[in-house]
Design a protein around this motif. Structure first.
Motif, PDB file in Angstrom:
ATOM      1  N   ASP A 126       0.821  -1.216   0.000  1.00  0.00           N
ATOM      2  CA  ASP A 126       0.000   0.000   0.000  1.00  0.00           C
ATOM      3  C   ASP A 126       0.851   1.259   0.000  1.00  0.00           C
ATOM      4  O   ASP A 126       0.512   2.250  -0.650  1.00  0.00           O
ATOM      5  CB  ASP A 126      -0.936   0.019   1.214  1.00  0.00           C
ATOM      6  CG  ASP A 126      -2.032  -1.035   1.114  1.00  0.00           C
ATOM      7  OD1 ASP A 126      -2.312  -1.509  -0.020  1.00  0.00           O
ATOM      8  OD2 ASP A 126      -2.610  -1.380   2.164  1.00  0.00           O
ATOM      9  N   ALA A 127       1.977   1.229   0.717  1.00  0.00           N
ATOM     10  CA  ALA A 127       2.841   2.410   0.802  1.00  0.00           C
ATOM     11  C   ALA A 127       3.357   2.826  -0.575  1.00  0.00           C
ATOM     12  O   ALA A 127       3.540   4.016  -0.847  1.00  0.00           O
ATOM     13  CB  ALA A 127       4.006   2.139   1.747  1.00  0.00           C
ATOM     14  N   ARG A 129       1.751   2.315  -3.544  1.00  0.00           N
ATOM     15  CA  ARG A 129       0.631   2.947  -4.249  1.00  0.00           C
ATOM     16  C   ARG A 129       0.353   4.346  -3.701  1.00  0.00           C
ATOM     17  O   ARG A 129       0.077   5.274  -4.453  1.00  0.00           O
ATOM     18  CB  ARG A 129      -0.610   2.055  -4.164  1.00  0.00           C
ATOM     19  CG  ARG A 129      -0.491   0.798  -5.027  1.00  0.00           C
ATOM     20  CD  ARG A 129      -1.809   0.066  -5.146  1.00  0.00           C
ATOM     21  NE  ARG A 129      -2.268  -0.488  -3.884  1.00  0.00           N
ATOM     22  CZ  ARG A 129      -1.975  -1.711  -3.444  1.00  0.00           C
ATOM     23  NH1 ARG A 129      -1.225  -2.509  -4.169  1.00  0.00           N
ATOM     24  NH2 ARG A 129      -2.433  -2.144  -2.294  1.00  0.00           N
ATOM     25  N   GLU A 130       0.455   4.500  -2.387  1.00  0.00           N
ATOM     26  CA  GLU A 130       0.225   5.811  -1.762  1.00  0.00           C
ATOM     27  C   GLU A 130       1.293   6.824  -2.179  1.00  0.00           C
ATOM     28  O   GLU A 130       0.996   7.996  -2.398  1.00  0.00           O
ATOM     29  CB  GLU A 130       0.188   5.666  -0.235  1.00  0.00           C
ATOM     30  CG  GLU A 130      -1.027   4.932   0.265  1.00  0.00           C
ATOM     31  CD  GLU A 130      -0.939   4.520   1.725  1.00  0.00           C
ATOM     32  OE1 GLU A 130       0.043   4.916   2.413  1.00  0.00           O
ATOM     33  OE2 GLU A 130      -1.820   3.778   2.180  1.00  0.00           O
ATOM     34  N   ALA A 133       0.484   7.714  -5.950  1.00  0.00           N
ATOM     35  CA  ALA A 133      -0.845   8.247  -6.270  1.00  0.00           C
ATOM     36  C   ALA A 133      -0.843   9.733  -6.632  1.00  0.00           C
ATOM     37  O   ALA A 133      -1.408  10.126  -7.650  1.00  0.00           O
ATOM     38  CB  ALA A 133      -1.806   7.967  -5.121  1.00  0.00           C
TER      39      ALA A 133
END
Length: 137
Positions: A126-127, A129-130, A133
């Motif tokens: 997730d980190a 993609r964050e 983004a």
């Protein structure tokens, strides 16, 4: 929208062949340095990925040579991420002499987020993609 990171590199004597030209395989090292620093710049460190059981092998590479670089040339290696990382991360590269428009080398790599233990592709954390983004909106 794409995220492009510019990485400076000065050609070292040991990187040149007997003709005084950068030996072709060193461009892969230049690509690696540019992508590693590009990721670090957005807050993604290989060390942290590996600590969480993720490795990123190169699964595809292309290099096109358009002109020579020589000893002591100040180069700029651009790493361009054009899409949000999925299991695969395609990256395009352009190498120029600093402050010149002439393209010396272009290239492309595809890396794959891989579970280090299972040795199978996996989704990026997730980190990652964050981090990408706001850059690849």
């Amino acid at each position: 929208m794409a995220y492009t990171y510019s990485h400076p590199h000065r050609v070292r004597y040991r990187e040149c062949d007997p003709m005084g030209v950068v030996y072709h395989t060193h461009y892969l090292d230049y690509f690696e340095a540019a992508r590693t620093e590009a990721l670090r710049h957005v807050g993604v460190r290989y060390r942290d990925l590996e600590a969480h059981g993720i490795i990123m092998p190169v699964v595809h590479v292309e290099v096109d040579y358009h002109g020579p670089a020589h000893y002591d040339d100040p180069l700029v290696v651009e790493a361009c991420f054009e899409q949000m990382p999925t299991a695969r991360v395609p990256i395009d590269y352009t190498v120029r002499r600093e402050e010149e428009e002439e393209v010396l080398v272009t290239g492309h790599t595809t890396l794959c987020f891989t579970d280090a233990e299972a040795r199978r592709p996996t989704h990026p954390p997730d980190a990652v993609r964050e981090a990408f983004a706001p850059l690849l909106d």
